[in-house]
Design a protein around this motif. Sequence first.
Motif, mmCIF file in Angstrom:
data_model
loop_
_atom_site.group_PDB
_atom_site.id
_atom_site.type_symbol
_atom_site.label_atom_id
_atom_site.label_comp_id
_atom_site.label_asym_id
_atom_site.label_seq_id
_atom_site.Cartn_x
_atom_site.Cartn_y
_atom_site.Cartn_z
ATOM 1 N N GLY A 11 -5.307 -4.460 14.930
ATOM 2 C CA GLY A 11 -5.483 -5.121 16.222
ATOM 3 C C GLY A 11 -6.914 -5.581 16.423
ATOM 4 N N SER A 15 -11.055 -3.303 21.702
ATOM 5 C CA SER A 15 -11.290 -1.988 21.094
ATOM 6 C C SER A 15 -11.392 -2.099 19.575
ATOM 7 N N GLU A 35 -4.655 -8.443 12.371
ATOM 8 C CA GLU A 35 -4.261 -8.902 13.704
ATOM 9 C C GLU A 35 -2.961 -9.694 13.614
ATOM 10 N N ALA A 36 -2.002 -9.302 14.440
ATOM 11 C CA ALA A 36 -0.668 -9.922 14.390
ATOM 12 C C ALA A 36 -0.659 -11.378 14.854
ATOM 13 N N ARG A 43 -5.578 -8.727 25.080
ATOM 14 C CA ARG A 43 -5.377 -8.900 26.523
ATOM 15 C C ARG A 43 -6.601 -9.501 27.214
ATOM 16 N N GLN A 59 -9.848 -10.185 33.956
ATOM 17 C CA GLN A 59 -10.540 -11.182 34.768
ATOM 18 C C GLN A 59 -11.916 -10.708 35.210
ATOM 19 N N TRP A 60 -11.984 -9.493 35.738
ATOM 20 C CA TRP A 60 -13.239 -9.000 36.290
ATOM 21 C C TRP A 60 -13.858 -7.895 35.428
ATOM 22 N N HIS A 62 -14.856 -4.575 36.050
ATOM 23 C CA HIS A 62 -14.674 -3.617 37.142
ATOM 24 C C HIS A 62 -15.876 -2.691 37.189
ATOM 25 N N TYR A 199 -8.985 8.807 37.177
ATOM 26 C CA TYR A 199 -9.430 7.429 36.937
ATOM 27 C C TYR A 199 -10.740 7.228 37.701
ATOM 28 N N VAL A 235 1.180 -5.675 11.250
ATOM 29 C CA VAL A 235 1.413 -4.398 10.595
ATOM 30 C C VAL A 235 2.808 -3.896 10.961
ATOM 31 N N TYR A 424 -0.929 -3.058 31.198
ATOM 32 C CA TYR A 424 -1.798 -1.934 30.854
ATOM 33 C C TYR A 424 -1.196 -0.619 31.325
ATOM 34 N N GLY A 457 -7.939 2.071 21.992
ATOM 35 C CA GLY A 457 -7.220 1.178 22.907
ATOM 36 C C GLY A 457 -7.295 1.743 24.308
ATOM 37 N N GLU A 458 -7.187 0.842 25.237
ATOM 38 C CA GLU A 458 -7.234 1.098 26.670
ATOM 39 C C GLU A 458 -6.525 2.395 27.085
ATOM 40 N N SER A 466 -6.698 1.427 31.308
ATOM 41 C CA SER A 466 -6.318 0.157 31.958
ATOM 42 C C SER A 466 -7.431 -0.875 32.042
ATOM 43 N N THR A 468 -11.063 -2.999 30.397
ATOM 44 C CA THR A 468 -11.751 -3.455 29.183
ATOM 45 C C THR A 468 -12.854 -2.481 28.790
HETATM 46 C C1 6YU Z 1 -10.527 -5.287 33.078
HETATM 47 C C2 6YU Z 1 -9.622 -6.891 34.578
HETATM 48 N N1 6YU Z 1 -7.180 -7.348 34.421
HETATM 49 C C3 6YU Z 1 -5.088 -8.483 33.841
HETATM 50 C C4 6YU Z 1 -4.024 -8.661 32.985
HETATM 51 C C5 6YU Z 1 -3.941 -7.867 31.819
HETATM 52 C C6 6YU Z 1 -4.921 -6.911 31.579
HETATM 53 N N2 6YU Z 1 -7.033 -5.810 32.199
HETATM 54 P P1 6YU Z 1 -5.383 -5.346 23.229
HETATM 55 O O1 6YU Z 1 -3.955 -5.416 23.568
HETATM 56 O O2 6YU Z 1 -6.295 -6.306 23.860
HETATM 57 O O3 6YU Z 1 -5.560 -5.482 21.645
HETATM 58 C C7 6YU Z 1 -4.597 -5.018 20.736
HETATM 59 C C8 6YU Z 1 -4.421 -6.052 19.634
HETATM 60 O O4 6YU Z 1 -3.494 -5.543 18.682
HETATM 61 C C9 6YU Z 1 -3.860 -7.369 20.115
HETATM 62 O O5 6YU Z 1 -4.675 -8.429 19.689
HETATM 63 C C10 6YU Z 1 -2.470 -7.436 19.452
HETATM 64 O O6 6YU Z 1 -2.073 -8.752 19.115
HETATM 65 C C11 6YU Z 1 -2.688 -6.589 18.220
HETATM 66 N N3 6YU Z 1 -1.453 -6.009 17.665
HETATM 67 C C12 6YU Z 1 -0.433 -5.437 18.327
HETATM 68 N N4 6YU Z 1 0.510 -5.025 17.466
HETATM 69 C C13 6YU Z 1 0.069 -5.320 16.219
HETATM 70 C C14 6YU Z 1 0.592 -5.129 14.905
HETATM 71 N N5 6YU Z 1 1.767 -4.551 14.687
HETATM 72 N N6 6YU Z 1 -0.137 -5.561 13.840
HETATM 73 C C15 6YU Z 1 -1.349 -6.137 14.036
HETATM 74 N N7 6YU Z 1 -1.880 -6.354 15.249
HETATM 75 C C16 6YU Z 1 -1.180 -5.945 16.339
HETATM 76 N N8 6YU Z 1 -9.292 -5.121 32.494
HETATM 77 O O7 6YU Z 1 -11.487 -4.635 32.718
HETATM 78 N N9 6YU Z 1 -10.641 -6.167 34.131
HETATM 79 O O8 6YU Z 1 -9.785 -7.693 35.529
HETATM 80 C C17 6YU Z 1 -8.331 -6.709 34.023
HETATM 81 C C18 6YU Z 1 -6.078 -7.531 33.625
HETATM 82 C C19 6YU Z 1 -3.019 -9.670 33.332
HETATM 83 C C20 6YU Z 1 -2.837 -8.044 30.862
HETATM 84 C C21 6YU Z 1 -6.019 -6.728 32.472
HETATM 85 C C22 6YU Z 1 -8.216 -5.862 32.908
HETATM 86 C C23 6YU Z 1 -6.857 -4.824 31.120
HETATM 87 C C24 6YU Z 1 -7.577 -5.214 29.824
HETATM 88 O O9 6YU Z 1 -7.263 -6.534 29.493
HETATM 89 C C25 6YU Z 1 -7.138 -4.290 28.711
HETATM 90 O O10 6YU Z 1 -7.288 -2.944 29.101
HETATM 91 C C26 6YU Z 1 -7.942 -4.472 27.416
HETATM 92 O O11 6YU Z 1 -8.222 -5.818 27.127
HETATM 93 C C27 6YU Z 1 -7.157 -3.843 26.274
HETATM 94 O O12 6YU Z 1 -7.854 -3.935 25.053
HETATM 95 P P2 6YU Z 1 -7.288 -3.188 23.775
HETATM 96 O O13 6YU Z 1 -8.205 -3.464 22.649
HETATM 97 O O14 6YU Z 1 -6.996 -1.784 24.112
HETATM 98 O O15 6YU Z 1 -5.839 -3.825 23.511
HETATM 99 C C28 6YU Z 1 -7.247 4.144 40.841
HETATM 100 C C29 6YU Z 1 -6.558 3.357 39.910
HETATM 101 C C30 6YU Z 1 -6.200 3.256 38.661
HETATM 102 C C31 6YU Z 1 -5.589 2.035 38.084
HETATM 103 N N10 6YU Z 1 -6.449 1.215 37.304
HETATM 104 C C32 6YU Z 1 -7.264 0.283 37.988
HETATM 105 C C33 6YU Z 1 -7.897 -0.742 37.102
HETATM 106 C C34 6YU Z 1 -7.213 -2.051 37.193
HETATM 107 C C35 6YU Z 1 -7.190 -2.826 35.886
HETATM 108 N N11 6YU Z 1 -7.412 -4.200 36.155
HETATM 109 C C36 6YU Z 1 -6.616 -5.135 36.028
HETATM 110 C C37 6YU Z 1 -6.893 -6.352 36.568
HETATM 111 C C38 6YU Z 1 -6.938 -7.449 35.869
HETATM 112 C C39 6YU Z 1 -6.754 -8.694 36.607
#
Ligand code: 6YU
Length: 497
Positions: A11, A15, A35-36, A43, A59-60, A62, A199, A235, A424, A457-458, A466, A468
Motif C-alpha cells: 500500500g 502510512s 500498490e494495487a 485515501r 481534507q483538513w 485536524h 481519541y 497483493v 475510516y 495504517g490509520e 481515522s 492522516t
Molecule cells: C484527516 C481529514 N477526512 C474524508 C474521507 C476519507 C478519509 N480522512 P490508505 O487507504 O490511504 O492507503 C492504503 C493503500 O493500500 C491504498 O493506496 C490502497 O490502494 C492500497 N491497497 C489496498 N489493498 C491493497 C492490496 N491488496 N495490494 C496492494 N495495495 C493495496 N483524515 O486527517 N483529515 O479531513 C479526513 C476524510 C472522505 C475517505 C478522511 C481524513 C482519513 C484519512 O484519509 C485516512 O486516515 C488516511 O489517509 C489513511 O491512510 P493509510 O495509509 O492508513 O491508508 C472524537 C472522535 C473520533 C472520530 N474521529 C474524528 C476524526 C475525523 C476524521 N476526519 C475525517 C474527515 C475528513 C473529511
Amino acid sequence: AHRSPAVIIVGSGISGVVAAHRLYINGYRRLRVLEATGRSGGRIRSLAYGKGFIELGAQWIHGPSPNNPVYQLASQYSLLDPEALTKENQEEDGDGHLPLCSISHTNAGKRISQALVANITELYSAWLKQSQNVSKEECDPKSSVGGFIKQKIAEKLTEWDTATADTKLAFLNGLLNHECCISGTHSMDYVALCPYGEYTLLPGLDCTFPGGFESLVTQIKSALPNDTILFNKTVKTIHWNGAFQGSDARIYPVQVQCEDGDMFVADHVIVTVSLGFLKEQASGFLSPPLPVHKAQAIQNLGFGTINKIIMEFKEPFWDPDCITIQLVWEGESPLAQSKINMKQDWVKKIPGFFVLERPEKIGHLLCAFIAGQESEYMETLTDDEVLSSMTALLRQFTGNPNLPPPIRLIRTRWSSEPYTRGSYSHVAVGSSGKDVDNLAEPVPNYGAKPFQVLFAGEATHRTFYSTTHGALLSGRREAERLIKGENQENWQEKSTI
Ligand code: 6YU
C-alpha cells in the motif's frame, strides 16, 4: 548486492510512503512498495479543479499544531498558506466541530433562529465532551456514544416548551448525523462509549492544503528512488513463517503473491491496507491466517463509510461569510426510530454543506458529507439521479423553486473502492482500544524470531485513528520497529562492499 533486509510495504497511502521513507533514510535499500491502484495517496486524493484542487478524501489537517506530524511536515515543505502558520491558529482550541458562522435551514424553507442554534449547539457540545470523559470503571462496555447522548436529550426534553421542542429535536438529529460523518459510522449507536475519550484532539484551527493534500504525499515520495513503488500490483496473499528461496539463493521467511502472479520474497512485510479491505478478505489475505486475537480485532473494530457530494454553482446563493449551511428536517428526532424509504429519504442523512475555500481558484462550491447506509445507497445511484435529488433538496431548503441546479457535481464512492471499502475506522461497540493495539501487533509475536509481518495504517493508531496524522505516525512506528530490532551494523558494513 546490498545486504540490507528486504522489506515489502503493501500500500502506498501516507502510512506506506512514510514507512518507506523512514527505512530508506536509515540505510534500507531493498525496499518495494506494492500498490494495487495506479496512484499513491490512497485515501488522500486531490483532484485538480479550475485553478486549484478539491479533495475527494482527507481534507483538513485536524489540529494543526507543533505536535501534529502532518502539520510539521507540511510546514517544513512549505505546503501551507501563511495564515495556517500563525501562532494564534495553532493555539485555537476548537473542538473540531461546527464553526460559529453557520446558517440553518429547515425543509420548510425557514431559517432557524441563531439563538436556538447557539443554545442547542452548546448543550450538544457539552454532552459530547461528557461522553469523552466517562470514567472507565463506571462504563458499561455495551454502551454507545449515541445512547449516551440520547439519554441526555431525553432528560432535557422535559424542560423544553412544546412550541420549540420539535425544532430542537430536529436540530439535534442533524448534529448527530454530522457526528456520524466525523466518526465515519452509520449511527453513533455503533460507536463505543467507554473508549471514546481515547481519541485525542490536537489544538489548532483545521486547515487545508492550497496545492492539494496529495502534495504532501508527493513530497515525501520524492526522496525515494523512482522504482521503489510498483503500481497496479495487487497483493493477493502474504505467505509468512515459511522458507522461500530468493534469486540470490538466500532463504526468506515471507513471500508475497500478487494477483498478476508475481512473487516477491522478503524478510519483512509492512501491511498498510485499510481495515475495510482486511475485513473483506477475512482470513485469506495471510497464510497461515492471523492469530485469533488479531482476527478478532479486524472483525470487531468499526469501519464505516462517509462520502462527499461536491457541487459547483454558477453563482453562490449562500452568504459569502458563512462556512457551513446546516439542514434541519422538521419532524425528525433522535429519540424516534423512523422507518426509512431509502430511495426517497437517503438525502435526509445529509447534515449540511461546507462552503469550499478559495472560490477565486475553484469557483463556487458546496460540499455535502453523508455517512452510513444512506451514503452507500448513494453510491449505487447515477450522477444524474444524485444531481436531481440534490437540486430538489436545495430548492426545498432555500424555499426557491427556481434555484438553478449545480453546473457540475462530483461525488465519491469510498465504499465501492475495492482497495478501501469504506472511509475510516472507529472503535465500535464490542471493541476497545486494546483491539487497536492488537491490530497493530506484528507477527510472529512469540520467541526470538524477528517480526515478519507488521501492521500500519490509520486503524492501528490508538489515539489518532481515522486521521492522516494517525496513519503517518503508524508508518513511522513500524519502520522504527524494524530499524531498532535489526542488527544494522552487520549489513550496513557489508553493503559498502
Ligand atoms: C484527516 C481529514 N477526512 C474524508 C474521507 C476519507 C478519509 N480522512 P490508505 O487507504 O490511504 O492507503 C492504503 C493503500 O493500500 C491504498 O493506496 C490502497 O490502494 C492500497 N491497497 C489496498 N489493498 C491493497 C492490496 N491488496 N495490494 C496492494 N495495495 C493495496 N483524515 O486527517 N483529515 O479531513 C479526513 C476524510 C472522505 C475517505 C478522511 C481524513 C482519513 C484519512 O484519509 C485516512 O486516515 C488516511 O489517509 C489513511 O491512510 P493509510 O495509509 O492508513 O491508508 C472524537 C472522535 C473520533 C472520530 N474521529 C474524528 C476524526 C475525523 C476524521 N476526519 C475525517 C474527515 C475528513 C473529511
